[in-house]
Design a protein around this motif. Structure first.
Motif, PDB file in Angstrom:
ATOM      1  N   ASP A   1       0.853  -1.187   0.000  1.00 58.20           N
ATOM      2  CA  ASP A   1       0.000   0.000   0.000  1.00 58.20           C
ATOM      3  C   ASP A   1       0.888   1.237   0.000  1.00 58.20           C
ATOM      4  N   VAL A   2       1.387   1.592  -1.187  1.00 63.06           N
ATOM      5  CA  VAL A   2       2.265   2.749  -1.335  1.00 63.06           C
ATOM      6  C   VAL A   2       1.589   3.791  -2.210  1.00 63.06           C
ATOM      7  N   ARG A   3       2.055   5.011  -2.078  1.00 63.37           N
ATOM      8  CA  ARG A   3       1.510   6.105  -2.887  1.00 63.37           C
ATOM      9  C   ARG A   3       1.782   5.858  -4.367  1.00 63.37           C
ATOM     10  N   ARG A   4       0.901   6.383  -5.189  1.00 64.83           N
ATOM     11  CA  ARG A   4       1.016   6.202  -6.638  1.00 64.83           C
ATOM     12  C   ARG A   4       1.364   7.496  -7.361  1.00 64.83           C
ATOM     13  N   ASP A   5       1.478   8.577  -6.615  1.00 61.02           N
ATOM     14  CA  ASP A   5       1.776   9.867  -7.233  1.00 61.02           C
ATOM     15  C   ASP A   5       3.284  10.126  -7.242  1.00 61.02           C
ATOM     16  N   ALA A   6       3.710  11.064  -8.069  1.00 65.15           N
ATOM     17  CA  ALA A   6       5.127  11.390  -8.185  1.00 65.15           C
ATOM     18  C   ALA A   6       5.688  11.926  -6.868  1.00 65.15           C
TER      19      ALA A   6
ATOM     20  N   PHE B   1      11.403   9.728 -17.351  1.00 66.35           N
ATOM     21  CA  PHE B   1      10.055   9.595 -16.783  1.00 66.35           C
ATOM     22  C   PHE B   1       9.834  10.671 -15.707  1.00 66.35           C
ATOM     23  N   PRO B   2       9.817  11.945 -16.102  1.00 67.20           N
ATOM     24  CA  PRO B   2       9.726  13.017 -15.097  1.00 67.20           C
ATOM     25  C   PRO B   2       8.403  13.052 -14.338  1.00 67.20           C
ATOM     26  N   ASP B   3       7.346  12.471 -14.894  1.00 67.18           N
ATOM     27  CA  ASP B   3       6.045  12.481 -14.221  1.00 67.18           C
ATOM     28  C   ASP B   3       5.892  11.347 -13.219  1.00 67.18           C
ATOM     29  N   ILE B   4       6.870  10.437 -13.158  1.00 66.55           N
ATOM     30  CA  ILE B   4       6.785   9.272 -12.274  1.00 66.55           C
ATOM     31  C   ILE B   4       7.486   9.536 -10.943  1.00 66.55           C
ATOM     32  N   PHE B   5       8.675  10.147 -11.007  1.00 64.98           N
ATOM     33  CA  PHE B   5       9.499  10.321  -9.811  1.00 64.98           C
ATOM     34  C   PHE B   5       9.536  11.786  -9.391  1.00 64.98           C
TER      35      PHE B   5
END
Length: 181
Positions: A142-147, A169-173
């Motif tokens: 159960d971890v966050r899914r946002d950058a 992948f700048p929108d991922i991290f």
């Protein structure tokens, strides 16, 4: 919150800041899957080592670190007995309130292929993280899914591949940790 940068090299045997309150004495839950084969590619058979803080809340941050064999136990480190002590450091920072609860996954490097996969093979390795590691972590923990709640880090070649993947992948991290690239 960011930790302050200092150019002073600590000389004490334990350079971690000591929290105002005593640390919990419960050991961290350290999970070491046998061999986690996520995708039948040149990177198949990659071992993941997953750390969960003892008092993790739902929606914890996720930190992906490269060179997983060096992170947690001295027996598995690439240079024998030299480890980053990630679980102990994370426990201390979480207990002191300097770091929010964070699930940490260490991805083992490819041994003799490390320089190639972290250099010219960085795009393939990056796709492995995006297509295989992130979905696995998000479906099993159960971890966050946002950058803002997803970070990646590494040292040396692991730092360079972190920079490469973060630009791909700048929108991922939302955060990166780069040591001695």
């Amino acid at each position: 919150p960011c930790l302050p940068f200092t150019s002073r090299v600590p000389t004490a045997p334990n350079p971690l800041p000591q929290p105002a309150r005593p640390l919990r004495r419960r050991p961290p839950r350290l999970h070491m899957p046998q061999q986690l084969v996520l995708h039948p590619t040149v990177l198949s058979g990659r071992r993941l080592t997953i750390y969960e803080p003892a008092d993790r809340q739902p929606g914890a941050n996720l930190l992906i670190l490269h060179d997983g064999q060096n992170l947690f136990t001295p027996e598995r480190s690439y240079v024998y007995a030299q480890t980053w002590n990630v679980s102990e450091t994370a426990d201390a920072l979480i207990a002191s309130g300097d770091m929010p609860p964070t699930v940490i996954v260490g991805i083992d490097h490819g041994g003799d292929r490390r320089v190639r996969e972290f250099g010219h093979g960085a795009s393939t390795y990056g796709r492995f993280i995006i297509r295989d590691v992130l979905p696995y972590m998000r479906s099993h923990y159960d971890v966050r899914r946002d950058a803002a709640g997803t970070a990646m880090g590494g040292s040396s070649m692991g730092g360079l591949v972190t920079l490469t993947i973060a630009t791909m992948f700048p929108d991922i991290f939302g955060r990166i940790l780069v040591f001695s690239p």
